[in-house]
Design a protein around this motif. Structure first.
Motif, PDB file in Angstrom:
ATOM      1  N   PRO A 109      -2.301  -1.545  20.068  1.00 57.39           N
ATOM      2  CA  PRO A 109      -2.532  -0.380  19.211  1.00 57.39           C
ATOM      3  C   PRO A 109      -2.009   0.881  19.852  1.00 57.39           C
ATOM      4  N   SER A 110      -1.621   1.851  19.003  1.00 58.08           N
ATOM      5  CA  SER A 110      -1.127   3.138  19.490  1.00 58.08           C
ATOM      6  C   SER A 110      -2.287   4.090  19.735  1.00 58.08           C
ATOM      7  N   THR A 111      -2.157   4.929  20.773  1.00 63.62           N
ATOM      8  CA  THR A 111      -3.205   5.913  21.075  1.00 63.62           C
ATOM      9  C   THR A 111      -2.713   7.330  20.846  1.00 63.62           C
ATOM     10  N   SER A 112      -1.682   7.465  20.015  1.00 67.12           N
ATOM     11  CA  SER A 112      -1.084   8.786  19.829  1.00 67.12           C
ATOM     12  C   SER A 112      -2.074   9.793  19.243  1.00 67.12           C
ATOM     13  N   SER A 113      -3.035   9.307  18.413  1.00 76.18           N
ATOM     14  CA  SER A 113      -3.992  10.231  17.785  1.00 76.18           C
ATOM     15  C   SER A 113      -5.275  10.378  18.592  1.00 76.18           C
ATOM     16  N   LEU A 114      -5.427   9.657  19.685  1.00 76.42           N
ATOM     17  CA  LEU A 114      -6.674   9.693  20.447  1.00 76.42           C
ATOM     18  C   LEU A 114      -6.935  11.081  21.024  1.00 76.42           C
ATOM     19  N   LEU A 115      -5.907  11.683  21.621  1.00 75.16           N
ATOM     20  CA  LEU A 115      -6.064  12.984  22.250  1.00 75.16           C
ATOM     21  C   LEU A 115      -6.353  14.063  21.211  1.00 75.16           C
ATOM     22  N   LEU A 116      -5.658  14.002  20.057  1.00 77.79           N
ATOM     23  CA  LEU A 116      -5.877  14.989  19.006  1.00 77.79           C
ATOM     24  C   LEU A 116      -7.276  14.882  18.420  1.00 77.79           C
ATOM     25  N   LYS A 117      -7.660  13.633  18.103  1.00 77.37           N
ATOM     26  CA  LYS A 117      -9.006  13.427  17.564  1.00 77.37           C
ATOM     27  C   LYS A 117     -10.064  13.833  18.581  1.00 77.37           C
ATOM     28  N   GLY A 118      -9.838  13.509  19.853  1.00 76.26           N
ATOM     29  CA  GLY A 118     -10.799  13.843  20.895  1.00 76.26           C
ATOM     30  C   GLY A 118     -11.008  15.346  21.021  1.00 76.26           C
ATOM     31  N   GLY A 119      -9.922  16.115  20.964  1.00 72.45           N
ATOM     32  CA  GLY A 119     -10.048  17.564  21.060  1.00 72.45           C
ATOM     33  C   GLY A 119     -10.816  18.159  19.892  1.00 72.45           C
ATOM     34  N   LEU A 120     -10.512  17.661  18.671  1.00 72.82           N
ATOM     35  CA  LEU A 120     -11.194  18.173  17.484  1.00 72.82           C
ATOM     36  C   LEU A 120     -12.682  17.812  17.492  1.00 72.82           C
ATOM     37  N   VAL A 121     -12.968  16.554  17.814  1.00 73.96           N
ATOM     38  CA  VAL A 121     -14.376  16.114  17.858  1.00 73.96           C
ATOM     39  C   VAL A 121     -15.131  16.850  18.963  1.00 73.96           C
ATOM     40  N   SER A 122     -14.466  17.100  20.095  1.00 76.81           N
ATOM     41  CA  SER A 122     -15.106  17.836  21.197  1.00 76.81           C
ATOM     42  C   SER A 122     -15.523  19.229  20.752  1.00 76.81           C
ATOM     43  N   LEU A 123     -14.658  19.903  19.997  1.00 82.41           N
ATOM     44  CA  LEU A 123     -14.979  21.242  19.509  1.00 82.41           C
ATOM     45  C   LEU A 123     -16.161  21.200  18.539  1.00 82.41           C
ATOM     46  N   ILE A 124     -16.146  20.220  17.628  1.00 83.59           N
ATOM     47  CA  ILE A 124     -17.236  20.106  16.650  1.00 83.59           C
ATOM     48  C   ILE A 124     -18.559  19.811  17.352  1.00 83.59           C
TER      49      ILE A 124
END
Length: 346
Positions: A109-124
């Motif tokens: 599986p690709s992890t290209s969206s992991l960092l983006l999702k992680g940053g957004l969820v961290s802020l929320i």
């Protein structure tokens, strides 16, 4: 120590749930079953370090910057430590996952969206934690202020009630000494007997104390003792009648309430053999009624002004309506409703 451990556990639960959420959204949950012991150890170490930084940073901020010393400063500090740590945690999580997946072949599986999702969820998550933290502070402050106001009101009421109770004995003493003074000048032979009975009544009053409330049975006993004292002066000039309905003796009234009304009847009326003063105490399931006939009024009445005012204030202390007073048909009448005490008031 207990609070530190609890904050660390909450931070660990937060970071672990964040990792699981991110792995699920990039399709790596099934892949996690293939992790080796070393890889699990690395993942636990990341969770441990992130949890430690979050818990220690949070505790440091709440110590140096309480909410009441600056809402904006504390919010920004918490947002920085929480978002920064969770974003860094997501970044390193992405690095180690990329490294592990590079050894599994092309169909991983690709992890290209992991960092983006992680940053957004961290802020929320950071904003949610700050909101919960401030809500808890606001609730605690509101509760503390409410309790403080209630405590102040209760202390004020208690002080007022203590003052009212402290007036009862002086009121009785004032009237009794006036009677003793009268007897000493007009009937010296009766003065000694009166003073002896007065001493007995005071001894009984001090020994039993003045309770906030008395049962009707106790109130009638006090009135009987008081009238035993008054008969030394008045003899057959005063008649006391009691009409007590069975089953009412254990109802409660403000202490010495009936006696105060009997004293007032004696004070404000002239009793004689030709026109005796008749005092009637009637009790049913709802109230006690103290009535007296109206005779000639004394030319001068010395009064402390305590009696009925004191009784009204004590009824208000228990949240009840004031006694009802009426006059007509040659009678003066006061209706005393019963008081239902709390355990703390008895």
């Amino acid at each position: 120590m207990r609070e530190k451990f609890l904050s660390f556990l909450l931070a660990a639960a937060l970071t672990a749930c964040l990792a699981a959420y991110l792995f699920y959204h990039v399709g790596l949950i099934s892949w996690m079953r293939e992790l080796s012991a070393a890889q699990w150890g690395t993942l636990v170490l990341l969770i441990f370090l992130a949890s430690l930084i979050i818990s220690q940073g949070y505790r440091f901020i709440i110590h140096v910057r309480p909410w009441n010393q600056g809402h904006l400063t504390r919010s920004l500090a918490l947002l920085t430590i929480l978002t920064g740590t969770l974003a860094a945690y997501t970044y390193f999580l992405d690095i180690v996952v990329q490294d592990w997946l590079s050894n599994l072949g092309e169909n991983t599986p690709s992890t290209s969206s992991l960092l983006l999702k992680g940053g957004l969820v961290s802020l929320i998550l950071s904003l949610l934690i700050i909101w919960i933290d401030y809500s808890w502070f606001a609730f605690a402050r509101y509760s503390k202020e409410t309790i403080h106001r209630l405590r102040e009101a209760r202390n004020k009421k208690e002080l007022q009630f203590i003052l009212l109770r402290s007036q009862l004995t002086p009121h009785f003493l004032f009237n009794s000494l006036n009677t003793a003074s009268y007897l000493a000048t007009s009937h010296p032979d009766q003065a000694e007997d009166f003073i002896r009975k007065l001493a007995f009544n005071f001894n009984n009053l001090i020994r039993n104390g003045i309770q906030p409330l008395n049962s009707l049975e106790r109130e009638l006993e006090i009135v009987d003792n008081f009238m035993h004292l008054m008969r030394v002066r008045y003899g057959d000039k005063v008649i006391l009648e009691k009409r007590i309905k069975p089953g009412t003796e254990q109802n409660f009234l403000p202490a010495l309430g009936i006696q105060l009304l009997v004293e007032n009847a004696l004070k404000h009326n002239i009793a004689s053999l030709d026109a005796p003063l008749k005092i009637m105490v009637t009790a049913d399931q709802l109230q006690v009624v103290v009535a007296n006939t109206l005779t000639q009024k004394p030319d001068k009445v010395e009064s402390t002004g305590i009696g009925l005012k004191n009784l009204r204030e004590r009824y208000l202390h228990y949240g009840r309506s004031v006694p009802e007073i009426s006059e007509g048909g040659g009678f003066y009448e006061v209706r005393l409703p019963y008081v239902t005490p709390n355990l703390s008031q008895r």
